[in-house]
Design a protein around this motif. Structure first.
Motif, PDB file in Angstrom:
ATOM      1  N   THR A  15      51.008 156.291   3.296  1.00 16.00           N
ATOM      2  CA  THR A  15      52.346 155.931   2.835  1.00 16.00           C
ATOM      3  C   THR A  15      53.173 155.427   4.015  1.00 16.00           C
ATOM      4  O   THR A  15      53.321 156.120   5.016  1.00 16.00           O
ATOM      5  N   GLY A  16      53.691 154.202   3.880  1.00 15.69           N
ATOM      6  CA  GLY A  16      54.527 153.624   4.918  1.00 15.69           C
ATOM      7  C   GLY A  16      53.774 153.074   6.101  1.00 15.69           C
ATOM      8  O   GLY A  16      54.383 152.586   7.050  1.00 15.69           O
ATOM      9  N   VAL A  17      52.450 153.143   6.070  1.00 13.84           N
ATOM     10  CA  VAL A  17      51.627 152.668   7.193  1.00 13.84           C
ATOM     11  C   VAL A  17      50.464 151.853   6.633  1.00 13.84           C
ATOM     12  O   VAL A  17      49.873 152.221   5.623  1.00 13.84           O
ATOM     13  N   VAL A  18      50.147 150.739   7.287  1.00 13.68           N
ATOM     14  CA  VAL A  18      48.995 149.920   6.906  1.00 13.68           C
ATOM     15  C   VAL A  18      48.089 149.744   8.111  1.00 13.68           C
ATOM     16  O   VAL A  18      48.536 149.833   9.260  1.00 13.68           O
ATOM     17  N   THR A  19      46.813 149.502   7.842  1.00 10.53           N
ATOM     18  CA  THR A  19      45.863 149.207   8.904  1.00 10.53           C
ATOM     19  C   THR A  19      45.706 147.698   8.975  1.00 10.53           C
ATOM     20  O   THR A  19      45.378 147.058   7.973  1.00 10.53           O
ATOM     21  N   VAL A  20      45.927 147.120  10.157  1.00 10.04           N
ATOM     22  CA  VAL A  20      45.867 145.674  10.338  1.00 10.04           C
ATOM     23  C   VAL A  20      44.686 145.345  11.249  1.00 10.04           C
ATOM     24  O   VAL A  20      44.565 145.910  12.342  1.00 10.04           O
ATOM     25  N   LEU A  21      43.830 144.453  10.793  1.00  9.93           N
ATOM     26  CA  LEU A  21      42.675 144.013  11.569  1.00  9.93           C
ATOM     27  C   LEU A  21      43.033 142.703  12.260  1.00  9.93           C
ATOM     28  O   LEU A  21      43.307 141.700  11.602  1.00  9.93           O
ATOM     29  N   VAL A  22      43.043 142.730  13.596  1.00 10.76           N
ATOM     30  CA  VAL A  22      43.381 141.544  14.393  1.00 10.76           C
ATOM     31  C   VAL A  22      42.099 141.041  15.037  1.00 10.76           C
ATOM     32  O   VAL A  22      41.397 141.798  15.712  1.00 10.76           O
ATOM     33  N   GLU A  23      41.792 139.764  14.805  1.00  8.32           N
ATOM     34  CA  GLU A  23      40.590 139.161  15.384  1.00  8.32           C
ATOM     35  C   GLU A  23      40.996 138.125  16.423  1.00  8.32           C
ATOM     36  O   GLU A  23      41.970 137.402  16.246  1.00  8.32           O
ATOM     37  N   LYS A  24      40.222 138.081  17.504  1.00  6.45           N
ATOM     38  CA  LYS A  24      40.432 137.041  18.505  1.00  6.45           C
ATOM     39  C   LYS A  24      39.077 136.484  18.909  1.00  6.45           C
ATOM     40  O   LYS A  24      38.061 137.180  18.823  1.00  6.45           O
ATOM     41  N   ILE A  25      39.070 135.245  19.334  1.00  4.54           N
ATOM     42  CA  ILE A  25      37.829 134.607  19.741  1.00  4.54           C
ATOM     43  C   ILE A  25      37.839 134.482  21.254  1.00  4.54           C
ATOM     44  O   ILE A  25      38.777 133.949  21.844  1.00  4.54           O
ATOM     45  N   LYS A  26      36.784 135.014  21.862  1.00  7.78           N
ATOM     46  CA  LYS A  26      36.649 134.996  23.307  1.00  7.78           C
ATOM     47  C   LYS A  26      35.447 134.120  23.648  1.00  7.78           C
ATOM     48  O   LYS A  26      34.416 134.191  22.980  1.00  7.78           O
ATOM     49  N   ILE A  27      35.554 133.317  24.656  1.00  6.81           N
ATOM     50  CA  ILE A  27      34.447 132.446  25.073  1.00  6.81           C
ATOM     51  C   ILE A  27      33.745 133.095  26.252  1.00  6.81           C
ATOM     52  O   ILE A  27      34.387 133.520  27.227  1.00  6.81           O
TER      53      ILE A  27
END
Length: 112
Positions: free
Chosen positions: A11-23
């Protein structure tokens, strides 16, 4: 940071998946790296929504981000429950017969 919501079970909190591309520095291959962050929110969000989060003061032990803006929303379809007649109409799943390998007979040695 921009990410996609992967869970809304708290409640009041979400899980956020952040993706980044690394070379890779030597081989040049693109590597996809991801990290999950817990972010506080007051809005009603769904799994799959794209949001922007920013770092804020700690709100709990693991919540250190807040949802700033919702970029795109995903339409949630209502779940339809099957009634008993619909379940009865579904064909039963038949398993394919399993073929067993033939057993080779080993000749017994004769005792003299």
């Amino acid at each position: 940071m921009i990410g996609v919501i992967s869970s809304t079970k708290m409640t009041g909190v979400v899980t956020v998946l952040v993706e980044k591309i690394k070379i890779h520095p030597l081989y040049g291959k693109r590597l996809r790296r991801s990290k999950k962050f817990l972010a506080a929110t007051t809005e009603k969000l769904n799994v799959g929504d794209s949001v922007e989060i920013k770092e804020v003061r700690p709100q709990s032990r693991r919540v250190r981000f807040s949802v700033v803006k919702v970029n795109t929303r995903v339409e949630v379809l209502p779940q339809v429950k099957l009634d008993e007649t619909a379940k009865a109409k579904q064909a039963p799943v038949q398993k394919a017969p399993v073929k067993k390998a033939p057993v080779k007979k080993v000749p017994e040695e004769k005792k003299a």
